[in-house]
Design a protein around this motif. Structure first.
Motif, short mmCIF file in Angstrom:
data_model
loop_
_atom_site.label_atom_id
_atom_site.label_comp_id
_atom_site.label_asym_id
_atom_site.label_seq_id
_atom_site.Cartn_x
_atom_site.Cartn_y
_atom_site.Cartn_z
N UNK A 180 -12.88 -61.34 10.74
CA UNK A 180 -11.73 -61.00 11.55
C UNK A 180 -10.41 -61.08 10.83
N UNK A 181 -10.29 -61.91 9.81
CA UNK A 181 -9.01 -62.15 9.19
C UNK A 181 -8.84 -61.33 7.94
N UNK A 182 -7.63 -60.84 7.75
CA UNK A 182 -7.32 -60.09 6.53
C UNK A 182 -6.48 -60.92 5.58
N UNK A 183 -6.35 -62.20 5.86
CA UNK A 183 -5.52 -63.05 5.02
C UNK A 183 -6.31 -63.51 3.80
N UNK A 184 -5.68 -63.52 2.62
CA UNK A 184 -6.38 -64.01 1.44
C UNK A 184 -6.78 -65.47 1.61
N UNK A 185 -7.92 -65.83 1.06
CA UNK A 185 -8.38 -67.20 1.08
C UNK A 185 -8.16 -67.81 -0.29
N UNK A 186 -8.51 -69.08 -0.43
CA UNK A 186 -8.34 -69.75 -1.72
C UNK A 186 -9.24 -69.14 -2.78
N UNK A 209 -16.92 -54.64 -5.93
CA UNK A 209 -17.15 -55.30 -4.65
C UNK A 209 -16.03 -56.30 -4.45
N UNK A 210 -15.36 -56.24 -3.32
CA UNK A 210 -14.22 -57.11 -3.05
C UNK A 210 -14.35 -57.74 -1.67
N UNK A 211 -13.83 -58.93 -1.54
CA UNK A 211 -13.86 -59.60 -0.26
C UNK A 211 -12.53 -59.40 0.47
N UNK A 212 -12.53 -59.69 1.76
CA UNK A 212 -11.31 -59.59 2.55
C UNK A 212 -10.24 -60.48 1.94
N UNK A 213 -9.06 -59.91 1.75
CA UNK A 213 -7.96 -60.65 1.16
C UNK A 213 -7.81 -60.44 -0.33
N UNK A 269 -3.34 -52.72 -4.30
CA UNK A 269 -3.68 -52.63 -2.89
C UNK A 269 -4.37 -53.93 -2.48
N UNK A 270 -4.33 -54.22 -1.20
CA UNK A 270 -5.03 -55.39 -0.67
C UNK A 270 -6.11 -54.95 0.31
N UNK A 271 -7.28 -55.56 0.19
CA UNK A 271 -8.43 -55.18 1.01
C UNK A 271 -8.41 -55.97 2.31
N UNK A 272 -8.45 -55.27 3.42
CA UNK A 272 -8.39 -55.92 4.73
C UNK A 272 -9.71 -55.95 5.47
N UNK A 273 -10.71 -55.23 5.01
CA UNK A 273 -12.03 -55.30 5.62
C UNK A 273 -13.06 -54.92 4.58
N UNK A 274 -14.32 -54.98 4.95
CA UNK A 274 -15.38 -54.73 3.97
C UNK A 274 -15.93 -53.31 4.04
N UNK A 275 -15.28 -52.42 4.78
CA UNK A 275 -15.72 -51.02 4.82
C UNK A 275 -15.49 -50.38 3.44
N UNK A 276 -16.32 -49.42 3.05
CA UNK A 276 -16.11 -48.76 1.76
C UNK A 276 -14.75 -48.09 1.69
N UNK A 277 -14.13 -48.14 0.54
CA UNK A 277 -12.86 -47.45 0.27
C UNK A 277 -13.13 -46.47 -0.86
N UNK A 278 -12.75 -45.23 -0.65
CA UNK A 278 -13.00 -44.16 -1.62
C UNK A 278 -11.66 -43.66 -2.18
N UNK A 279 -11.61 -43.37 -3.46
CA UNK A 279 -10.37 -42.92 -4.08
C UNK A 279 -10.67 -42.00 -5.25
N UNK A 280 -9.64 -41.28 -5.70
CA UNK A 280 -9.81 -40.33 -6.80
C UNK A 280 -8.48 -40.16 -7.52
N UNK A 281 -8.51 -39.49 -8.67
CA UNK A 281 -7.30 -39.08 -9.37
C UNK A 281 -7.03 -37.63 -9.01
N UNK A 282 -5.83 -37.35 -8.53
CA UNK A 282 -5.54 -35.98 -8.07
C UNK A 282 -4.87 -35.10 -9.13
#
Length: 362
Positions: A180-186, A209-213, A269-282
């Motif tokens: 539920x939280x998007x705040x960085x943890x320790x 692979x990145x965790x929330x926060x 960028x900061x990751x707020x959830x664990x859904x896949x994020x897709x990106x490219x160079x335009x």
């Protein structure tokens, strides 16, 4: 009456060693985590290190200081121990290693790219662990900061081996998944991703692979690239151009870097959830040549990073209506100027700040 017991000193020594032996518990992975926790222990001969495996699929594999991400000849290896994402209460598989000396023992996870992202561990490393981890990540973490520091924050809602004994046990744990939280943890981490470079059309690493926060910092190298959010269905088109719900996605803008540059701008960028994020160079044709990136994509299957990259190459960038030829683009701002704009993902909107090195062309 005196009884003579042969090898009394040996028996007492073994008894004392057994009494004094310590068990160290090391958690491997976890929801969105690429790390051993703790990353180092100081152990004595006879002590036991118990590796407890959490989500998703990791190993504990012996390497060497000189080659952090390669299995040491004759070294130990737990093998892959997959743990389902919905298994938050255990039991969790474990592997135990009995320490035989005070010499350093170097360990890594041999899942693809995990070691290169710093997922390493050591027993009795002395003061050498930072150097070991730096060698694993290719020295990227030691890159000197740009001469003009940037501050960009975008919130976006086998050789022969000896195997360790594997046991399934309900070892107690204090960690749990966070949804539920998007705040960085320790334990939040900053993942460094290099964009481009001399004769390089790639993000390195291209899949993390990145965790929330956690944050992801893109460091731009030669020549002129972007990191722009897209979708799996349209790898080479900006999310802002395909979204039907008003999502604008993130976009670094073009970052022209001279061939002889020694300082490099960054975009975070900061990751707020664990859904896949897709990106490219335009930049023209770069996406079609496979210059794409993902966060938290499945390790395999039809929606994996490999499938995403193959889809981008198949489309060859031809459907990317958002692609711009940066060779002919210029900026009226001066060197070190700050450009601000707003971007958002889902309900989250934040202001980004990028310091650009201007006046540089391909």
């Amino acid at each position: 009456m005196l009884y003579i017991i042969p090898n009394l000193h040996l028996i007492l020594g073994i008894f004392v060693l057994a009494v004094q032996a310590t068990e160290f518990q090391v958690v491997v992975g976890g929801p969105g985590k690429l790390r051993f926790d703790p990353q180092t222990v100081n152990a004595s001969p006879g002590d036991v290190v118990t590796f407890v495996f959490k989500q998703s699929n990791h190993t504990a594999t012996e390497s060497t200081f000189e080659s952090p991400c390669e299995m040491a000849p004759g070294g130990f290896d737990s093998g892959f121990l997959p743990v389902a994402d919905n298994n938050t209460d255990g039991p969790f598989p474990a592997a135990q290693l009995t320490v035989s000396s005070t010499d350093p023992v170097w360990v890594y996870c041999r899942q693809t790219n995990h070691c290169q992202q710093g997922m390493v561990f050591a027993i009795n490393p002395g003061d050498q662990f930072p150097a070991f981890q730096m060698a694993a990540t290719g020295g990227i973490l030691s890159t000197s900061p740009p001469a003009e520091p940037t501050s960009t924050f975008v919130t976006i809602t086998k050789t022969s081996t000896t195997s360790l004994p594997i046991t399934s046990s309900s070892i107690p744990t204090t960690s749990s998944s966070s949804t539920g939280s998007a705040s960085p943890t320790s334990l939040s981490s900053d993942h460094i991703v290099v964009v481009g470079g001399p004769d390089i059309l790639a993000f390195s690493p291209s899949n993390i692979t990145a965790q929330i926060g956690d944050t992801v910092t893109f460091q731009f190298r030669q020549k002129n690239h972007t990191v722009t959010q897209s979708t799996f269905a349209a790898p080479c088109v900006a999310l802002a151009d395909t979204s039907t719900s008003g999502q604008s996605g993130f976009d670094s803008g073009f970052m022209p870097i001279a061939d002889n540059a020694t300082s490099f701008p960054t975009y975070t960028i900061q990751v707020n959830d664990t859904s896949p994020i897709w990106a490219f160079c335009r930049q023209v044709s770069h996406c079609g040549e496979g210059m794409v990136f993902s966060v938290n994509s499945p390790l395999s299957g039809s929606s994996s990073f490999a499938a995403f990259q193959a889809h981008a190459k198949q489309l060859n960038g031809t459907s990317a209506s958002n692609t711009t030829n940066a060779t002919t683009s210029t900026s009226s701002a001066g060197l070190g100027a700050t450009v601000r704009w707003s971007v958002g993902r889902y309900a989250g909107v934040a202001t980004t700040t990028v310091t650009l090195l201007l006046g540089l062309m391909i």
